[in-house]
Scaffold this motif. Sequence first.
Motif, PDB file in Angstrom:
ATOM      1  N   LYS A  83       0.828  -1.207   0.000  1.00 50.62           N
ATOM      2  CA  LYS A  83       0.000   0.000   0.000  1.00 50.62           C
ATOM      3  C   LYS A  83       0.860   1.255   0.000  1.00 50.62           C
ATOM      4  N   ALA A  84       2.111   1.130   0.409  1.00 52.63           N
ATOM      5  CA  ALA A  84       3.008   2.282   0.527  1.00 52.63           C
ATOM      6  C   ALA A  84       4.011   2.285  -0.619  1.00 52.63           C
ATOM      7  N   THR A  85       4.666   3.408  -0.796  1.00 57.35           N
ATOM      8  CA  THR A  85       5.723   3.502  -1.798  1.00 57.35           C
ATOM      9  C   THR A  85       6.846   2.518  -1.485  1.00 57.35           C
ATOM     10  N   ASP A  86       7.183   2.383  -0.226  1.00 56.99           N
ATOM     11  CA  ASP A  86       8.236   1.482   0.257  1.00 56.99           C
ATOM     12  C   ASP A  86       7.702   0.055   0.308  1.00 56.99           C
ATOM     13  N   GLY A 109      12.206  -2.460 -12.079  1.00 54.37           N
ATOM     14  CA  GLY A 109      10.788  -2.149 -12.062  1.00 54.37           C
ATOM     15  C   GLY A 109      10.448  -0.687 -12.266  1.00 54.37           C
ATOM     16  N   CYS A 110       9.348  -0.273 -11.656  1.00 53.44           N
ATOM     17  CA  CYS A 110       8.788   1.061 -11.850  1.00 53.44           C
ATOM     18  C   CYS A 110       8.332   1.630 -10.502  1.00 53.44           C
ATOM     19  N   LYS A 111       8.109   2.832 -10.375  1.00 51.01           N
ATOM     20  CA  LYS A 111       8.633   3.990 -11.016  1.00 51.01           C
ATOM     21  C   LYS A 111       9.894   4.413 -10.282  1.00 51.01           C
ATOM     22  N   THR A 112      10.859   4.869 -11.041  1.00 50.97           N
ATOM     23  CA  THR A 112      12.197   5.148 -10.548  1.00 50.97           C
ATOM     24  C   THR A 112      12.239   6.008  -9.297  1.00 50.97           C
ATOM     25  N   GLU A 113      11.617   7.178  -9.350  1.00 50.19           N
ATOM     26  CA  GLU A 113      11.767   8.160  -8.262  1.00 50.19           C
ATOM     27  C   GLU A 113      10.895   7.862  -7.059  1.00 50.19           C
ATOM     28  N   ASP A 117      13.338   3.912  -5.872  1.00 50.11           N
ATOM     29  CA  ASP A 117      14.186   4.656  -4.946  1.00 50.11           C
ATOM     30  C   ASP A 117      13.946   4.212  -3.505  1.00 50.11           C
ATOM     31  N   SER A 118      12.687   4.125  -3.109  1.00 47.71           N
ATOM     32  CA  SER A 118      12.354   3.747  -1.732  1.00 47.71           C
ATOM     33  C   SER A 118      12.840   2.344  -1.397  1.00 47.71           C
ATOM     34  N   ALA A 119      12.612   1.396  -2.288  1.00 47.13           N
ATOM     35  CA  ALA A 119      13.027   0.013  -2.028  1.00 47.13           C
ATOM     36  C   ALA A 119      14.545  -0.116  -1.955  1.00 47.13           C
ATOM     37  N   VAL A 120      15.238   0.551  -2.855  1.00 45.64           N
ATOM     38  CA  VAL A 120      16.701   0.482  -2.871  1.00 45.64           C
ATOM     39  C   VAL A 120      17.279   1.023  -1.566  1.00 45.64           C
ATOM     40  N   ARG A 121      16.830   2.197  -1.176  1.00 48.07           N
ATOM     41  CA  ARG A 121      17.356   2.817   0.049  1.00 48.07           C
ATOM     42  C   ARG A 121      16.996   1.997   1.286  1.00 48.07           C
ATOM     43  N   ARG A 122      15.749   1.586   1.375  1.00 53.73           N
ATOM     44  CA  ARG A 122      15.315   0.831   2.558  1.00 53.73           C
ATOM     45  C   ARG A 122      16.015  -0.517   2.652  1.00 53.73           C
ATOM     46  N   ILE A 150      15.227  11.627 -14.968  1.00 51.46           N
ATOM     47  CA  ILE A 150      14.952  11.044 -13.648  1.00 51.46           C
ATOM     48  C   ILE A 150      15.724   9.738 -13.482  1.00 51.46           C
ATOM     49  N   VAL A 151      15.676   8.887 -14.490  1.00 52.36           N
ATOM     50  CA  VAL A 151      16.386   7.609 -14.439  1.00 52.36           C
ATOM     51  C   VAL A 151      17.888   7.849 -14.319  1.00 52.36           C
ATOM     52  N   ALA A 152      18.426   8.727 -15.135  1.00 51.93           N
ATOM     53  CA  ALA A 152      19.866   9.017 -15.101  1.00 51.93           C
ATOM     54  C   ALA A 152      20.284   9.581 -13.739  1.00 51.93           C
ATOM     55  N   HIS A 153      19.479  10.485 -13.212  1.00 52.78           N
ATOM     56  CA  HIS A 153      19.770  11.076 -11.896  1.00 52.78           C
ATOM     57  C   HIS A 153      19.809   9.996 -10.816  1.00 52.78           C
ATOM     58  N   HIS A 154      18.831   9.118 -10.807  1.00 49.43           N
ATOM     59  CA  HIS A 154      18.791   8.078  -9.778  1.00 49.43           C
ATOM     60  C   HIS A 154      19.915   7.065  -9.947  1.00 49.43           C
ATOM     61  N   ASN A 155      20.252   6.734 -11.181  1.00 49.57           N
ATOM     62  CA  ASN A 155      21.399   5.840 -11.384  1.00 49.57           C
ATOM     63  C   ASN A 155      22.668   6.467 -10.815  1.00 49.57           C
ATOM     64  N   ALA A 156      22.826   7.769 -11.007  1.00 46.31           N
ATOM     65  CA  ALA A 156      24.024   8.458 -10.510  1.00 46.31           C
ATOM     66  C   ALA A 156      24.020   8.591  -8.989  1.00 46.31           C
ATOM     67  N   CYS A 157      22.900   9.009  -8.413  1.00 41.03           N
ATOM     68  CA  CYS A 157      22.905   9.272  -6.960  1.00 41.03           C
ATOM     69  C   CYS A 157      22.785   8.004  -6.128  1.00 41.03           C
ATOM     70  N   LEU A 158      22.208   6.937  -6.655  1.00 34.10           N
ATOM     71  CA  LEU A 158      22.105   5.705  -5.880  1.00 34.10           C
ATOM     72  C   LEU A 158      23.366   4.846  -5.962  1.00 34.10           C
ATOM     73  N   HIS A 159      24.133   4.988  -7.038  1.00 37.34           N
ATOM     74  CA  HIS A 159      25.366   4.202  -7.160  1.00 37.34           C
ATOM     75  C   HIS A 159      26.327   4.598  -6.040  1.00 37.34           C
ATOM     76  N   GLY A 160      26.670   3.633  -5.230  1.00 36.30           N
ATOM     77  CA  GLY A 160      27.585   3.887  -4.119  1.00 36.30           C
ATOM     78  C   GLY A 160      26.894   4.316  -2.844  1.00 36.30           C
ATOM     79  N   LEU A 161      25.559   4.467  -2.860  1.00 35.95           N
ATOM     80  CA  LEU A 161      24.842   4.835  -1.644  1.00 35.95           C
ATOM     81  C   LEU A 161      25.169   3.816  -0.554  1.00 35.95           C
ATOM     82  N   TYR A 162      25.664   4.310   0.548  1.00 37.20           N
ATOM     83  CA  TYR A 162      26.197   3.470   1.602  1.00 37.20           C
ATOM     84  C   TYR A 162      25.432   3.706   2.897  1.00 37.20           C
TER      85      TYR A 162
END
Length: 186
Positions: A83-86, A109-113, A117-122, A150-162
């Motif tokens: 039910k949530a974005t995450d 999958g979808c949608k990037t932002e 984004d939420s699943a990757v970070r969490r 949007i896709v390019a931005h997320h690929n750049a900012c998520l790569h290496g997210l620690y």
Amino acid sequence: MDKKTALLVIDTQIGIIDGPKAGPVHKAAALVSTIRSLIEQARTRSVPVLYVQDVDVAPLDALEFQIHPELAPLAGEVVVVKKATDAFVHTNLHDVLQTMEINHLVIVGCKTEYCIDSAVRRATTLGYDVTLVRDGHSTTDSEALQAEQIVAHHNACLHGLYNIDNFVIVRDSGETVFEPIHDTYR
């Protein structure tokens, strides 16, 4: 540490990929082809494939709610409805992954932002190393940016997210994404 990998396929629902209300996403046909190839590779390698569906896309009985037919789960593959974005909030996804002893997620999958984004970070804060497939996620244009940006931005900012012990690596679908390379950077 040995890594056990799963492929997490997020919100690849007809209503997002094809539209009309929430889509179509940028380069929908290429996205479907890429994800389909990764699903086939995962199954061939006995890598578990798990799906997430978002109830906000359409009513549960609507065609738009269904997972895209070219990406549909096989009998026995896990499908988590959220039910949530995450994808981890108020679902059993983390418990299922823990039971399977998964510690590396390949995410598409979808949608990037939003949901990607939420699943990757969490996932990193829950103890998973993550491989985000660079060409395996998409979105639609927003008021501020085009989907491609949007896709390019997320690929750049998520790569290496620690996040303490776990992090994200962005890799192309043509690479051996099911073989994690995180430990080479520790």
